[in-house]
Design an enzyme around this catalytic site. Sequence first.
Site, mmCIF file in Angstrom:
data_model
loop_
_atom_site.group_PDB
_atom_site.id
_atom_site.type_symbol
_atom_site.label_atom_id
_atom_site.label_comp_id
_atom_site.label_asym_id
_atom_site.label_seq_id
_atom_site.Cartn_x
_atom_site.Cartn_y
_atom_site.Cartn_z
ATOM 1 N N LYS A 11 33.267 -96.334 -88.534
ATOM 2 C CA LYS A 11 31.841 -96.969 -88.148
ATOM 3 C C LYS A 11 30.314 -96.277 -88.858
ATOM 4 C CE LYS A 11 29.714 -92.767 -85.671
ATOM 5 N NZ LYS A 11 28.528 -92.204 -86.402
ATOM 6 N N ASP A 137 32.294 -88.852 -80.952
ATOM 7 C CA ASP A 137 32.778 -90.158 -81.645
ATOM 8 C C ASP A 137 34.358 -90.931 -80.992
ATOM 9 O OD1 ASP A 137 30.143 -90.587 -82.836
ATOM 10 O OD2 ASP A 137 30.988 -89.888 -84.715
#
Length: 218
Positions: A11, A137
């Site tokens: 990401k 995350d």
Amino acid sequence: LDKLVLKAHAKINLSLDVLKRRDDGYHDLKMVMQTLALHDKITLEKTEDNLIYLEPGLKWLPSGPDNLAYKAAALIMEQCGIKNGIRITIEKRIPVAAGLAGGSADAAAVLKGINTMFDIGLTQEELMEMGKSLGADVPYCIVGGTMLAEGIGDKLTRLNPFGGFDVILLKPKVGVSTSWVYKNLDLNKVISRPDTELILSAIAEKNIGILAKNMKNV
């Protein structure tokens, strides 16, 4: 299933604002995250014993409990009473210590993969809650896509998909640990912050020009 192959996607942060340091040592954040096509390849295989074997993909990465993928396997297998063992083989493609969530993505893929392989039946929300204890995350990496993340990164709001654009990633030879960055962050010295609302409107309108000009990481 005795064997499963998964993609663990990297990401990027289209913006990252740090609002304040919390009493628990974490920080309150407001950031926009986007999944990339770039991914690690994770292979899971059942074993007859009750051990966890990890091949981390790079010689210098930990292959035991210090690795997030190992921690993820240990967590879900202990909490769900799995008696088998598992072999995890990671083909690393995501650069390490680059803010690309490589470790978190691997952990998320392991949680999802073991849930599928052993037919445990945990919902996406239950997997996200489990992943939260591994790292901020990990819940995002379980769902992926284009997301506004708040809190410590665990309060997620899905945005209009922003796929289909090319991204150039430049990774210098230096690596920086996320925990080191936050520990050494002096918010009094932050002189420029992202305009998160402008970023959100650019995403809603798929305006790549405005987005590119206003991407910022505190």
